[in-house]
Design a protein around this motif. Structure first.
Motif, PDB file in Angstrom:
ATOM      1  N   ASP A  43       0.802  -1.222   0.000  1.00  0.00           N
ATOM      2  CA  ASP A  43       0.000   0.000   0.000  1.00  0.00           C
ATOM      3  C   ASP A  43       0.840   1.281   0.000  1.00  0.00           C
ATOM      4  OD1 ASP A  43      -2.511   1.073  -0.205  1.00  0.00           O
ATOM      5  OD2 ASP A  43      -2.787   1.275   1.958  1.00  0.00           O
ATOM      6  N   GLY A  44       1.921   1.266  -0.780  1.00  0.00           N
ATOM      7  CA  GLY A  44       2.773   2.446  -0.884  1.00  0.00           C
ATOM      8  C   GLY A  44       2.436   3.258  -2.117  1.00  0.00           C
ATOM      9  N   VAL A  45       3.015   4.461  -2.200  1.00  0.00           N
ATOM     10  CA  VAL A  45       2.857   5.292  -3.399  1.00  0.00           C
ATOM     11  C   VAL A  45       4.189   5.441  -4.132  1.00  0.00           C
ATOM     12  CG1 VAL A  45       0.882   6.562  -2.510  1.00  0.00           C
ATOM     13  CG2 VAL A  45       3.167   7.471  -2.144  1.00  0.00           C
ATOM     14  N   GLY A  46       5.227   4.829  -3.581  1.00  0.00           N
ATOM     15  CA  GLY A  46       6.537   4.860  -4.210  1.00  0.00           C
ATOM     16  C   GLY A  46       7.415   3.791  -3.605  1.00  0.00           C
ATOM     17  N   LEU A  47       8.431   3.400  -4.352  1.00  0.00           N
ATOM     18  CA  LEU A  47       9.373   2.399  -3.861  1.00  0.00           C
ATOM     19  C   LEU A  47      10.689   2.584  -4.601  1.00  0.00           C
ATOM     20  CD1 LEU A  47       9.495  -0.124  -1.940  1.00  0.00           C
ATOM     21  CD2 LEU A  47       9.111  -1.500  -3.978  1.00  0.00           C
ATOM     22  N   ALA A  48      11.782   2.529  -3.846  1.00  0.00           N
ATOM     23  CA  ALA A  48      13.119   2.627  -4.433  1.00  0.00           C
ATOM     24  C   ALA A  48      13.811   1.276  -4.300  1.00  0.00           C
ATOM     25  CB  ALA A  48      13.926   3.716  -3.724  1.00  0.00           C
ATOM     26  N   ALA A  49      14.661   0.947  -5.261  1.00  0.00           N
ATOM     27  CA  ALA A  49      15.321  -0.358  -5.300  1.00  0.00           C
ATOM     28  C   ALA A  49      16.021  -0.745  -3.987  1.00  0.00           C
ATOM     29  CB  ALA A  49      16.292  -0.423  -6.478  1.00  0.00           C
ATOM     30  N   ASP A  62       3.609   5.925  -7.898  1.00  0.00           N
ATOM     31  CA  ASP A  62       2.243   5.887  -8.420  1.00  0.00           C
ATOM     32  C   ASP A  62       1.337   6.466  -7.342  1.00  0.00           C
ATOM     33  OD1 ASP A  62      -0.303   5.353  -9.404  1.00  0.00           O
ATOM     34  OD2 ASP A  62       0.330   3.474 -10.340  1.00  0.00           O
ATOM     35  N   VAL A  63       0.911   7.705  -7.552  1.00  0.00           N
ATOM     36  CA  VAL A  63       0.101   8.397  -6.543  1.00  0.00           C
ATOM     37  C   VAL A  63      -1.388   8.363  -6.876  1.00  0.00           C
ATOM     38  CG1 VAL A  63       2.002   9.891  -5.789  1.00  0.00           C
ATOM     39  CG2 VAL A  63       0.445  10.693  -7.581  1.00  0.00           C
ATOM     40  N   ASP A  64      -1.790   7.437  -7.745  1.00  0.00           N
ATOM     41  CA  ASP A  64      -3.204   7.286  -8.109  1.00  0.00           C
ATOM     42  C   ASP A  64      -3.792   8.536  -8.754  1.00  0.00           C
ATOM     43  OD1 ASP A  64      -3.594   4.661  -7.456  1.00  0.00           O
ATOM     44  OD2 ASP A  64      -4.248   5.083  -5.406  1.00  0.00           O
ATOM     45  N   ASP A  65      -3.048   9.155  -9.651  1.00  0.00           N
ATOM     46  CA  ASP A  65      -3.616  10.279 -10.404  1.00  0.00           C
ATOM     47  C   ASP A  65      -3.451   9.987 -11.900  1.00  0.00           C
ATOM     48  OD1 ASP A  65      -0.977  10.811 -11.050  1.00  0.00           O
ATOM     49  OD2 ASP A  65      -0.898  12.762 -10.073  1.00  0.00           O
ATOM     50  N   GLU A  66      -3.674  10.991 -12.719  1.00  0.00           N
ATOM     51  CA  GLU A  66      -3.623  10.776 -14.168  1.00  0.00           C
ATOM     52  C   GLU A  66      -2.218  10.478 -14.690  1.00  0.00           C
ATOM     53  OE1 GLU A  66      -2.813  14.991 -13.335  1.00  0.00           O
ATOM     54  OE2 GLU A  66      -4.482  13.723 -12.736  1.00  0.00           O
ATOM     55  N   SER A  67      -1.194  10.692 -13.870  1.00  0.00           N
ATOM     56  CA  SER A  67       0.179  10.443 -14.335  1.00  0.00           C
ATOM     57  C   SER A  67       0.503   8.948 -14.413  1.00  0.00           C
ATOM     58  CB  SER A  67       1.189  11.151 -13.438  1.00  0.00           C
ATOM     59  OG  SER A  67       1.063  10.706 -12.106  1.00  0.00           O
ATOM     60  N   LEU A 150       4.829  12.800  13.804  1.00  0.00           N
ATOM     61  CA  LEU A 150       3.382  12.893  13.948  1.00  0.00           C
ATOM     62  C   LEU A 150       2.824  11.705  14.719  1.00  0.00           C
ATOM     63  CD1 LEU A 150       2.650  13.959  10.266  1.00  0.00           C
ATOM     64  CD2 LEU A 150       2.735  15.445  12.266  1.00  0.00           C
ATOM     65  N   GLU A 151       1.802  11.979  15.492  1.00  0.00           N
ATOM     66  CA  GLU A 151       1.084  10.929  16.217  1.00  0.00           C
ATOM     67  C   GLU A 151       0.038  10.343  15.269  1.00  0.00           C
ATOM     68  OE1 GLU A 151       1.980   9.975  19.247  1.00  0.00           O
ATOM     69  OE2 GLU A 151       3.523  11.542  19.190  1.00  0.00           O
ATOM     70  N   GLU A 152      -0.430   9.131  15.563  1.00  0.00           N
ATOM     71  CA  GLU A 152      -1.390   8.469  14.681  1.00  0.00           C
ATOM     72  C   GLU A 152      -2.662   9.264  14.450  1.00  0.00           C
ATOM     73  OE1 GLU A 152      -2.461   4.235  14.551  1.00  0.00           O
ATOM     74  OE2 GLU A 152      -0.465   3.955  15.418  1.00  0.00           O
ATOM     75  N   ASP A 153      -3.133   9.980  15.436  1.00  0.00           N
ATOM     76  CA  ASP A 153      -4.384  10.732  15.269  1.00  0.00           C
ATOM     77  C   ASP A 153      -4.234  11.948  14.357  1.00  0.00           C
ATOM     78  OD1 ASP A 153      -2.926  12.246  17.044  1.00  0.00           O
ATOM     79  OD2 ASP A 153      -4.533  12.493  18.503  1.00  0.00           O
ATOM     80  N   GLU A 154      -3.003  12.293  13.962  1.00  0.00           N
ATOM     81  CA  GLU A 154      -2.756  13.413  13.059  1.00  0.00           C
ATOM     82  C   GLU A 154      -2.630  12.964  11.606  1.00  0.00           C
ATOM     83  OE1 GLU A 154       0.096  16.541  14.794  1.00  0.00           O
ATOM     84  OE2 GLU A 154       0.791  14.667  15.677  1.00  0.00           O
ATOM     85  N   LEU A 155      -2.858  11.697  11.354  1.00  0.00           N
ATOM     86  CA  LEU A 155      -2.485  11.096  10.080  1.00  0.00           C
ATOM     87  C   LEU A 155      -3.577  10.850   9.068  1.00  0.00           C
ATOM     88  CD1 LEU A 155       0.017   8.363  11.184  1.00  0.00           C
ATOM     89  CD2 LEU A 155       0.481  10.525  10.109  1.00  0.00           C
ATOM     90  N   GLU A 156      -4.536  11.660   8.930  1.00  0.00           N
ATOM     91  CA  GLU A 156      -5.586  11.335   7.971  1.00  0.00           C
ATOM     92  C   GLU A 156      -5.081  11.412   6.548  1.00  0.00           C
ATOM     93  OE1 GLU A 156      -9.538  12.901   8.295  1.00  0.00           O
ATOM     94  OE2 GLU A 156      -9.434  12.528  10.442  1.00  0.00           O
ATOM     95  N   GLY A 157      -5.216  10.287   5.847  1.00  0.00           N
ATOM     96  CA  GLY A 157      -4.883  10.259   4.420  1.00  0.00           C
ATOM     97  C   GLY A 157      -3.417  10.317   4.086  1.00  0.00           C
ATOM     98  N   VAL A 158      -2.527   9.969   5.002  1.00  0.00           N
ATOM     99  CA  VAL A 158      -1.098   9.986   4.694  1.00  0.00           C
ATOM    100  C   VAL A 158      -0.709   8.679   4.005  1.00  0.00           C
ATOM    101  CG1 VAL A 158       1.215  10.072   5.683  1.00  0.00           C
ATOM    102  CG2 VAL A 158      -0.584  11.494   6.638  1.00  0.00           C
ATOM    103  N   ALA A 159       0.020   8.794   2.920  1.00  0.00           N
ATOM    104  CA  ALA A 159       0.452   7.606   2.177  1.00  0.00           C
ATOM    105  C   ALA A 159       1.914   7.306   2.517  1.00  0.00           C
ATOM    106  CB  ALA A 159       0.317   7.854   0.690  1.00  0.00           C
ATOM    107  N   ASP A 160       2.272   6.033   2.472  1.00  0.00           N
ATOM    108  CA  ASP A 160       3.673   5.635   2.678  1.00  0.00           C
ATOM    109  C   ASP A 160       4.389   5.647   1.353  1.00  0.00           C
ATOM    110  OD1 ASP A 160       3.488   5.126   5.437  1.00  0.00           O
ATOM    111  OD2 ASP A 160       2.610   3.169   5.069  1.00  0.00           O
ATOM    112  N   GLU A 161       5.563   6.262   1.364  1.00  0.00           N
ATOM    113  CA  GLU A 161       6.353   6.360   0.128  1.00  0.00           C
ATOM    114  C   GLU A 161       7.526   5.437   0.201  1.00  0.00           C
ATOM    115  OE1 GLU A 161       6.664  10.573  -1.136  1.00  0.00           O
ATOM    116  OE2 GLU A 161       5.480  10.882   0.629  1.00  0.00           O
TER     117      GLU A 161
END
Length: 161
Positions: A43-49, A62-67, A150-161
């Motif tokens: 469930d990431g939006v990026g990955l490096a070798a 891949d950030v789930d947009d038109e790109s 950041l604490e977990e309650d501050e994390l709405e919609g944060v993606a892992d890169e």
């Protein structure tokens, strides 16, 4: 295609500069395919070798947009401008998130899986994700740029890169 194991901090490979890719072959294509499958699985939006144990300059975003999915081989940042501050996470640091300030705009030059050179401009979240992954290829971790964790309650919609 296969799902690879994510390398977790403090593994040494995460803080080393990666080697340039010189052969654009089936092995590279398989690496990119595996990286995509692994990124989606975790469930990431990026990955490096280096995050899957490969010390080469290859990253995907891949950030789930038109790109769509962006494959970057031997990427170089050509220019940056502006500023944005936002939450970042990283698959190599499960459960850790922090506020990071980065340029809002980035222009890069890279190669695709076939060895064709291209340039790309990005803004906002896509620019953040691209810069995060290119940092990985230079042994730079997002934790070195965090201004506040950041604490977990501050994390709405944060993606892992």
């Amino acid at each position: 295609m296969a799902i690879r194991k994510i390398v977790l901090h403090p593994a040494e490979i995460l803080e080393k500069k990666c080697n340039e890719v010189s052969r654009f072959d089936k092995k590279l294509a398989k690496l990119l395919d595996d990286m995509y499958d692994t990124m989606i699985e975790f469930d990431g939006v990026g990955l490096a070798a280096p995050q899957i144990g490969q010390q080469v300059q290859v990253a995907i975003v891949d950030v789930d947009d038109e790109s769509g999915t962006i494959e970057m081989v031997n990427p170089r940042v050509l220019s940056v401008s502006g500023e944005q501050t936002g939450a970042e996470g990283c698959l190599s640091f499960p459960g850790l998130y922090g506020e990071v300030t980065r340029p809002n705009y980035v222009k890069i030059e890279a190669y695709d899986r076939k060895g064709k050179k291209y340039s790309l401009e990005a803004e906002g979240f896509l620019a953040r994700a691209i810069q995060h992954e290119i940092d990985h290829l230079n042994g730079i971790l997002f934790t070195s740029k965090v201004t506040r964790y950041l604490e977990e309650d501050e994390l709405e919609g944060v993606a892992d890169e």
